[in-house]
Design an enzyme around this catalytic site. Structure first.
Site, PDB file in Angstrom:
ATOM      1  CD  GLU A  74      18.258  -9.269 -16.906  1.00 21.87           C
ATOM      2  OE1 GLU A  74      17.882  -8.287 -17.559  1.00 21.87           O
ATOM      3  OE2 GLU A  74      18.276 -10.428 -17.371  1.00 21.87           O
ATOM      4  CE  LYS A 105      21.784 -14.809 -22.975  1.00 22.51           C
ATOM      5  NZ  LYS A 105      21.506 -13.473 -23.499  1.00 22.51           N
TER       6      LYS A 105
HETATM    7  O1  LIG Z   1      14.388  -9.739 -25.911  1.00 24.19           O
HETATM    8  P1  LIG Z   1      15.601 -10.588 -25.965  1.00 24.19           P
HETATM    9  O2  LIG Z   1      16.712  -9.926 -26.720  1.00 24.19           O
HETATM   10  O3  LIG Z   1      15.289 -11.949 -26.512  1.00 24.19           O
HETATM   11  O4  LIG Z   1      16.141 -10.776 -24.503  1.00 24.19           O
HETATM   12  C1  LIG Z   1      15.405 -11.392 -23.508  1.00 24.19           C
HETATM   13  C2  LIG Z   1      16.045 -11.211 -22.174  1.00 24.19           C
HETATM   14  O5  LIG Z   1      17.334 -11.756 -22.175  1.00 24.19           O
HETATM   15  C3  LIG Z   1      18.237 -10.907 -21.461  1.00 24.19           C
HETATM   16  O6  LIG Z   1      18.969 -10.197 -22.386  1.00 24.19           O
HETATM   17  C4  LIG Z   1      19.160 -11.712 -20.665  1.00 24.19           C
HETATM   18  O7  LIG Z   1      19.772 -12.635 -21.470  1.00 24.19           O
HETATM   19  C5  LIG Z   1      17.316  -9.979 -20.695  1.00 24.19           C
HETATM   20  O8  LIG Z   1      17.926  -8.818 -20.286  1.00 24.19           O
HETATM   21  C6  LIG Z   1      16.236  -9.795 -21.701  1.00 24.19           C
HETATM   22  O9  LIG Z   1      15.099  -9.230 -21.142  1.00 24.19           O
END
Ligand SMILES: O=P(O)(O)OC[C@H]1O[C@](O)(CO)[C@@H](O)[C@@H]1O
Length: 424
Positions: A277, A412
């Site tokens: 990432e 998404k």
């Molecule tokens: O803690 P959240 O906002 O649910 O995100 C979980 C994970 O999803 C991401 O945003 C990727 O969609 C990651 O960077 C993050 O660690």
């Protein structure tokens, strides 16, 4: 912790030195892109101690009233906890602490069905973790777990068993926690998900699991002392970042993180998210892969030895295994193993590692050897902090913002369109 670069051809590294020091300066002085997300650099010495005490108190409560803590989260809200829990829990039997079971880290209906079934006979609590508070996977899992907790314990007692870790002020999860009156913990604004294991995200479930979080934080502190030094010679995080970038520019597109201790498997999974990432954007980045040896020497090993020569390896060695076992003499010796009699299995494992390194170097796979003293809270805390600095320096050297992850939105969007989510 020690890192050995002798099995990499360092010709030409000098030209990466200034660039790596500049990138390090950008990181430490917080002058680069994504600098709003650098809270992790000083967090080890700047914890919210009031919250830290609440974490310990809540952990005691959970350990007393629950057989199991259901830890709901994905990505950075899952992998750091899983990595440390998996490394510290013991292979077959947990020596102390409460069992963690995970949910919301994928969308399998079968998994959730089985989990709910498993929980029928267990006393449980729930820690739902989401920085944004809107991530689909944990949100769905929490809907089921909340319902089950309320059915099993009643709405009032369920409140004592549900703990929410999310943004300090905003998000659907924060609103829900306020409405229901759940105890909340904070994912700090200035720490991105993949750097958040040092916050309540990791510390609450790990404390419940019996991990010594004081020692874990000490490990981060040690890492901060060692890897924030502004010196190419003295700071291995800067040197490692420079070498990774040099190898990348020399056509090595894939970095393989290798371990010889199965309990480190999820450290590699955490590492993959951290590097993927952070670096994989703008058409650039080393592809992070991991292998668990010697298991994977009998599968991916062929590719590493003999496939396209675009790979280098970072081998994670544990200096002192926690436990060991000695091979005995056998009077029949039908398996031909008596030549190993009297040897510890860790010795055999070490020779497998050394032999593999020799073979891979012969196969033109540059090898970096990273040795940690042991699999302890302190060593792992230091290791995680080391990788976090490396990825920051490395990302800036690559010319990307290491602290965002715009690419994850695309799946998404497509998924929401297919699901008919309003607004998509
Ligand atoms: O803690 P959240 O906002 O649910 O995100 C979980 C994970 O999803 C991401 O945003 C990727 O969609 C990651 O960077 C993050 O660690």
């Amino acid at each position: 912790m020690n890192i050995d670069f002798t099995n990499v051809d360092l010709t030409g590294l000098d030209s990466y030195k200034d660039k790596s020091l500049d990138a390090f300066k950008t990181l430490i002085e917080k002058t680069g892109e994504g600098s709003d997300f650098l809270g992790w650099i000083d967090r080890p010495v700047d914890l919210d101690m009031q919250e830290y005490e609440r974490i310990k108190k809540a952990s005691k409560k959970i350990q007393t009233n629950s057989d199991v803590l259901v830890t709901i989260g994905i990505g950075g809200s899952y992998l750091g906890t899983k990595a440390i829990d998996y490394a510290m829990a013991g292979y077959f039997r947990r020596e102390n602490g409460t069992q963690l079971v995970y949910a919301g880290h994928q969308l399998s209906g079968e998994y959730l069905y089985d989990l709910l079934d498993f929980l029928k006979e267990k006393e449980f609590s729930v820690n739902v973790i989401s920085k944004s508070g809107t991530t689909t996977e944990p949100a769905i899992a929490f809907r089921f777990l909340k319902e089950m907790a309320e059915e099993k314990y009643g709405k009032e007692e369920a409140k004592n068993r549900i703990f929410v870790t999310t943004d300090r002020q905003k998000g659907a999860l924060k609103d829900l926690a306020t409405k229901e009156g759940y105890e909340t913990f904070v994912v700090p604004d200035d720490i991105g998900g993949r750097f958040s294991v040092i916050s309540a995200v990791g510390l609450l479930p790990l404390c419940v699991a019996g991990v010594d979080i004081d020692k874990f934080v000490d490990g981060f502190k040690n890492g901060r002392k060692k890897y924030t030094i502004n010196s190419f010679e003295e700071n291995d995080a800067i040197k490692y970042a420079a070498i990774r970038n040099m190898l990348y520019e020399n056509g090595k597109d894939i970095e393989v993180l290798v371990n010889y201790e199965p309990k480190l498997k999820y450290i590699s999974e955490w590492w993959k998210q951290l590097f993927a990432e952070s670096e994989g954007k703008d058409g650039k980045g080393l592809f992070p892969v991991s292998v668990n040896n010697t298991t994977d020497l009998h599968s991916l090993g062929q590719m590493i030895q003999d496939g396209k020569r675009n790979i280098f390896e970072t081998v994670l060695k544990v200096q002192k295994p926690d436990k060991d076992i000695t091979i005995k003499e056998d009077s029949d010796n039908l398996d031909g193993l008596n030549y190993l009699a009297g040897r510890d299995l860790s010795y055999v494992n070490e020779k497998a590692m050394e032999g593999t390194i020799l073979a891979h170097i012969k196969g033109n796979v540059p090898n970096i050897l990273l040795t940690i003293d042991d699999v302890s809270e302190e060593s792992l805390g230091e290791l995680l902090y080391f990788f976090e600095v490396v990825v920051g320096v490395s990302g800036y050297m690559l010319g990307v913002n290491p602290f965002n992850q715009p690419g994850v939105e695309e799946y998404k969007t497509q998924m929401f369109k297919l699901l008919g989510k309003p607004g998509y």
